[in-house]
Design an enzyme around this catalytic site. Structure first.
Site, PDB file in Angstrom:
ATOM      1  N   ARG A  37      45.693  31.358 108.704  1.00 20.60           N
ATOM      2  CA  ARG A  37      44.605  30.384 108.570  1.00 20.60           C
ATOM      3  C   ARG A  37      44.173  29.824 109.931  1.00 20.60           C
ATOM      4  O   ARG A  37      42.995  29.503 110.121  1.00 20.60           O
ATOM      5  CB  ARG A  37      45.040  29.245 107.646  1.00 20.60           C
ATOM      6  N   LYS A 197      48.709  31.781  86.135  1.00 17.96           N
ATOM      7  CA  LYS A 197      47.916  30.608  85.759  1.00 17.96           C
ATOM      8  C   LYS A 197      46.796  30.983  84.789  1.00 17.96           C
ATOM      9  O   LYS A 197      45.612  30.875  85.099  1.00 17.96           O
ATOM     10  CB  LYS A 197      47.331  29.958  87.014  1.00 17.96           C
ATOM     11  N   GLY A 346      46.369  32.540  96.462  1.00 19.46           N
ATOM     12  CA  GLY A 346      47.488  32.370  97.394  1.00 19.46           C
ATOM     13  C   GLY A 346      48.545  33.446  97.232  1.00 19.46           C
ATOM     14  O   GLY A 346      48.928  34.111  98.205  1.00 19.46           O
ATOM     15  N   GLY A 369      42.177  28.257  95.314  1.00 19.90           N
ATOM     16  CA  GLY A 369      41.304  27.581  94.348  1.00 19.90           C
ATOM     17  C   GLY A 369      39.828  27.801  94.633  1.00 19.90           C
ATOM     18  O   GLY A 369      39.027  27.983  93.716  1.00 19.90           O
TER      19      GLY A 369
HETATM   20  P1  ADP Z   1      47.401  33.405  92.824  1.00 18.13           P
HETATM   21  O1  ADP Z   1      48.234  32.447  93.603  1.00 18.13           O
HETATM   22  O2  ADP Z   1      47.136  34.685  93.541  1.00 18.13           O
HETATM   23  O3  ADP Z   1      46.122  32.778  92.287  1.00 18.13           O
HETATM   24  P2  ADP Z   1      48.955  32.927  90.434  1.00 18.13           P
HETATM   25  O4  ADP Z   1      49.517  31.699  91.062  1.00 18.13           O
HETATM   26  O5  ADP Z   1      48.087  32.786  89.235  1.00 18.13           O
HETATM   27  O6  ADP Z   1      48.239  33.855  91.521  1.00 18.13           O
HETATM   28  O7  ADP Z   1      50.138  33.874  89.963  1.00 18.13           O
HETATM   29  C1  ADP Z   1      51.198  34.221  90.782  1.00 18.13           C
HETATM   30  C2  ADP Z   1      52.474  34.049  90.060  1.00 18.13           C
HETATM   31  O8  ADP Z   1      52.468  34.805  88.867  1.00 18.13           O
HETATM   32  C3  ADP Z   1      53.652  34.563  90.854  1.00 18.13           C
HETATM   33  O9  ADP Z   1      54.525  33.485  91.096  1.00 18.13           O
HETATM   34  C4  ADP Z   1      54.281  35.601  89.951  1.00 18.13           C
HETATM   35  O10 ADP Z   1      55.698  35.556  89.960  1.00 18.13           O
HETATM   36  C5  ADP Z   1      53.778  35.207  88.591  1.00 18.13           C
HETATM   37  N1  ADP Z   1      53.803  36.311  87.630  1.00 18.13           N
HETATM   38  C6  ADP Z   1      53.187  37.488  87.704  1.00 18.13           C
HETATM   39  N2  ADP Z   1      53.480  38.260  86.641  1.00 18.13           N
HETATM   40  C7  ADP Z   1      54.284  37.537  85.840  1.00 18.13           C
HETATM   41  C8  ADP Z   1      54.933  37.771  84.590  1.00 18.13           C
HETATM   42  N3  ADP Z   1      54.784  38.931  83.945  1.00 18.13           N
HETATM   43  N4  ADP Z   1      55.680  36.783  84.076  1.00 18.13           N
HETATM   44  C9  ADP Z   1      55.844  35.618  84.739  1.00 18.13           C
HETATM   45  N5  ADP Z   1      55.274  35.333  85.913  1.00 18.13           N
HETATM   46  C10 ADP Z   1      54.509  36.287  86.475  1.00 18.13           C
HETATM   47 MG    MG Z   2      49.612  30.949  93.047  1.00 15.77          MG
END
Ligand code: ADP
Ligand code: MG
Length: 389
Positions: A37, A197, A346, A369
């Site tokens: 960043r 999420k 992230g 976000g």
């Molecule tokens: P980003 O930060 O890219 O927006 P998220 O925060 O939505 O993504 O998702 C990331 C999280 O999702 C990671 O911590 C990962 O461990 C979790 N994750 C991915 N697949 C699964 C799953 N099948 N069950 C539980 N957690 C998961």
């Molecule tokens: Mg995340």
């Protein structure tokens, strides 16, 4: 058109307050664990410094409640001192008379880095008093903090309403990448969604039903969809409140001719045991934590032919090395494809770094976000208040 720093004339000698996103991971020794960043902010800082601005640079770091020595911006100031020798000073205060005096002493091309904005409560609350204090420091305000552009805070939203302003090169680059992808998508356009999420993200899939040709859904996100189709998912994460919405997305996709692909096999944890499940169904108490080899092959077949790819959300619990294969293989496939590729979120961006393919992705968004908001097709509040020309 929103004003960018290229449109600012006569900034020599002017006091310019630049809002950056220096929200970088630090260890307890103050070592910066990932400087991405800061690197992304350098073009804007250099440009303004070279034009002779008297630069005041500010950012938040983490989510402190009041002063927190582990969340000081001093390590970032030291980083900048090395990059711009003899030009950078650090202020241990965010606002107040000491800061006013330091600003008055700034010479053209010099840079004063303020302490963490969130040490002041007024920052997150967008309080008028704090906005006034920040505004009084400068003649011109520049926003380059894409990572917080989806929030209305004093140092981005509040101050932009008060001061002549412009956006920096990083926000411009982020907006351009998403704009290009959405206004004139190259086809086949493949969107990949995963992560955990589901509540925040289900909505944005709707926006892709009007643009994408294929939507690949894996990770935690997949199980709400599988459940919606009546497939058993064991104890995998499911957002029960969103099953109706997931059903609607699946039926809208069918109507619009958009292909949605869900996992056809999984890697699961059954108690303490790691198992491969070769069918879509997961029985008993097993928890799906990665996509299986057949799903990887299926997803890669679509990625290979794509001309444009947008990806948000890891395809498994990639932080655990037992469950990173799906995410890593998909990352490598995206990197290898000739498609214009954007990755936002992230965890998604760190997964790309874990896979070692960051340099092969066209646009790695610096905002979690904020990139999600753009993917939903929404405007960013802090960008909306930038002056138009
Ligand atoms: P980003 O930060 O890219 O927006 P998220 O925060 O939505 O993504 O998702 C990331 C999280 O999702 C990671 O911590 C990962 O461990 C979790 N994750 C991915 N697949 C699964 C799953 N099948 N069950 C539980 N957690 C998961
Ligand atoms: Mg995340």
């Amino acid at each position: 058109m929103k004003r960018t720093i290229r449109d600012l004339k006569d900034i020599k000698g002017k006091k310019v307050l630049l809002r950056c996103d220096f929200n970088v991971p630090l260890d307890n020794w103050g070592d910066i664990l990932n400087d991405n960043r800061i690197k992304e902010a350098l073009p804007t800082i250099s440009y303004l410094a070279e034009k002779g601005a008297r630069l005041i640079v500010c950012s938040h770091l983490g989510r402190p409640k009041g002063y927190d020595k582990f969340l000081s911006l001093f390590p970032v100031a030291v980083y900048l001192m090395k990059h711009f020798p003899n030009k950078v000073k650090f202020s241990s205060k965010v606002v107040g008379t000491e800061v006013d005096e330091a600003v008055e002493k700034l010479k053209p091309g010099e840079i004063l880095v303020l302490e963490n904005l969130r040490f002041q409560q007024g920052e997150s609350e967008n309080s008028p008093a704090f906005v006034n204090q920040l505004s009084s420091l400068c003649d011109i305000y520049v926003d380059d903090a894409f990572g917080v552009a989806h929030r209305k805070q004093a140092s981005n939203y509040g101050i932009a309403l008060k001061k002549p302003n412009a956006m920096g090169f990083l926000i411009e680059k982020e907006l351009k990448a998403f704009d290009a992808a959405f206004k004139q998508p190259a086809h086949p356009f493949v969107a990949i969604f995963g992560g955990a999420k589901v509540d925040d993200k289900l909505n944005l899939i709707n926006n892709f039903l009007n643009m994408a040709d294929t939507i690949l859904i894996g990770g935690g996100m997949a199980y709400t969809f599988l459940q919606a189709k009546g497939v058993s998912v064991g104890n995998s994460i499911v957002s029960h409140d969103l099953i109706a919405e997931a059903k609607e997305i699946l039926s809208n996709a069918k109507q619009k001719g958009v292909e949605i692909l869900l996992p056809v096999d999984h890697l699961v944890l059954d108690g303490e045991k790691l198992k491969k499940v070769r069918v879509p169904e997961i029985e008993g108490n097993a928890v799906g934590l990665d996509i299986g080899p057949k799903t990887i092959k299926l997803f890669c077949s679509r990625i290979k032919d794509a001309k444009q790819i947008i990806w948000n959300g890891p395809l498994g619990k990639y932080e655990d090395s037992r469950f990173k294969t799906g995410t890593i293989k998909i990352a490598k496939a995206v990197a290898k494809s000739g498609a214009f590729s954007i990755v936002g979120g992230g965890d998604s961006v760190s997964a790309i770094e874990v896979a070692g393919v960051a340099d092969k992705i066209d646009h790695l968004s610096t905002g979690g976000g904020a990139s999600l908001k753009l993917m939903e097709g929404k405007m960013l509040p802090a960008v909306e208040v930038i002056d138009t020309i």
